[in-house]
Design a protein around this motif. Sequence first.
Motif, short mmCIF file in Angstrom:
data_model
loop_
_atom_site.label_atom_id
_atom_site.label_comp_id
_atom_site.label_asym_id
_atom_site.label_seq_id
_atom_site.Cartn_x
_atom_site.Cartn_y
_atom_site.Cartn_z
N UNK A 165 0.71 -1.17 -0.12
CA UNK A 165 -0.03 0.10 0.26
C UNK A 165 0.40 1.36 -0.33
N UNK A 166 0.13 2.36 -0.34
CA UNK A 166 0.63 3.86 0.07
C UNK A 166 0.07 4.43 0.77
N UNK A 167 0.84 5.44 2.02
CA UNK A 167 -0.37 6.18 2.20
C UNK A 167 -0.32 8.05 1.67
N UNK A 168 -1.07 8.66 0.98
CA UNK A 168 -0.97 9.62 1.12
C UNK A 168 -1.47 10.79 2.85
N UNK A 169 -0.55 11.94 2.64
CA UNK A 169 -2.11 12.62 3.21
C UNK A 169 -2.50 13.73 2.50
N UNK A 170 -3.39 14.55 3.68
CA UNK A 170 -4.40 15.28 2.28
C UNK A 170 -5.07 16.28 3.64
#
Length: 239
Positions: A14-19
């Motif tokens: 998985x990749x995790x992004x800030x929003x």
Amino acid sequence: MPRQLERLYEGKAKRVYRTDDPDLYLVEYKDDATAFNGAKKGTIQNKGVLNNQISGVFFRMLEERGIPTHFVELVSDREMLVKTLEIVPVEVVVRNIAAGSLAKRLGLAEGTVLSSPVLEYYYKSDELGDPMINDYHIRALGLASPEQMERIRDIALAVNSIMLEYLADKNIDLVDFKLEFGIHKGAVILGDEISPDTCRFWDKHTREKLDKDRFRRDLGNVEGAYEEVFKRLTGKSFS
Ligand code: TMP
């Protein structure tokens, strides 16, 4: 829908992004598969899409039954919005039937039904190969407080009871699974994913493996197994 900002982290699956919402992350599920701490690598076609939807089904079902999770909503085929977490670096494994590393370590035949659930902790460290630890190590290393671990244990066992019953109805035996937890606004909540990557699912009648062991052990029809889990959970075929 919050706006996607920079990538915070890229893991094996998985990749995790800030929003632009400080309380939310965006998680993108990949088709990449690894096993044995990254020693075996491959791709499972559509895995990201399937695991995103499957995790969504489990998280929603668990939330309905009172389990606090990081899940907010699915936002695309392979992306979900989740609550921000400070991850507790402990992998929590719950087992109902002996398989995998437990079968090997204790010399039990794979498939031996355990008379009560077994809970195990592993220290999340790729460098060390995720060694098994116990409450004393967790306390001494300051990985989580005793109160947090009590909460984690209670949630993990409750998730097991709920999932066993839910999956029995879909003719699936829940052999074992791995959970990860984190802290959001001071509270322990369930994070990560719940999918055929992180659980062992066996067909109740044929005992056919419907999970990542098909990839780990080169059993073939890996995609078919993930699609079958999707179909049993949603009643829809994946196409
Ligand atoms: P194990 O028998 O290899 O210890 O695995 C127990 C469960 O944990 C099984 O359902 C697969 C899952 N698991 C992960 O999700 N990630 C991992 O890195 C490992 C080793 C196991």
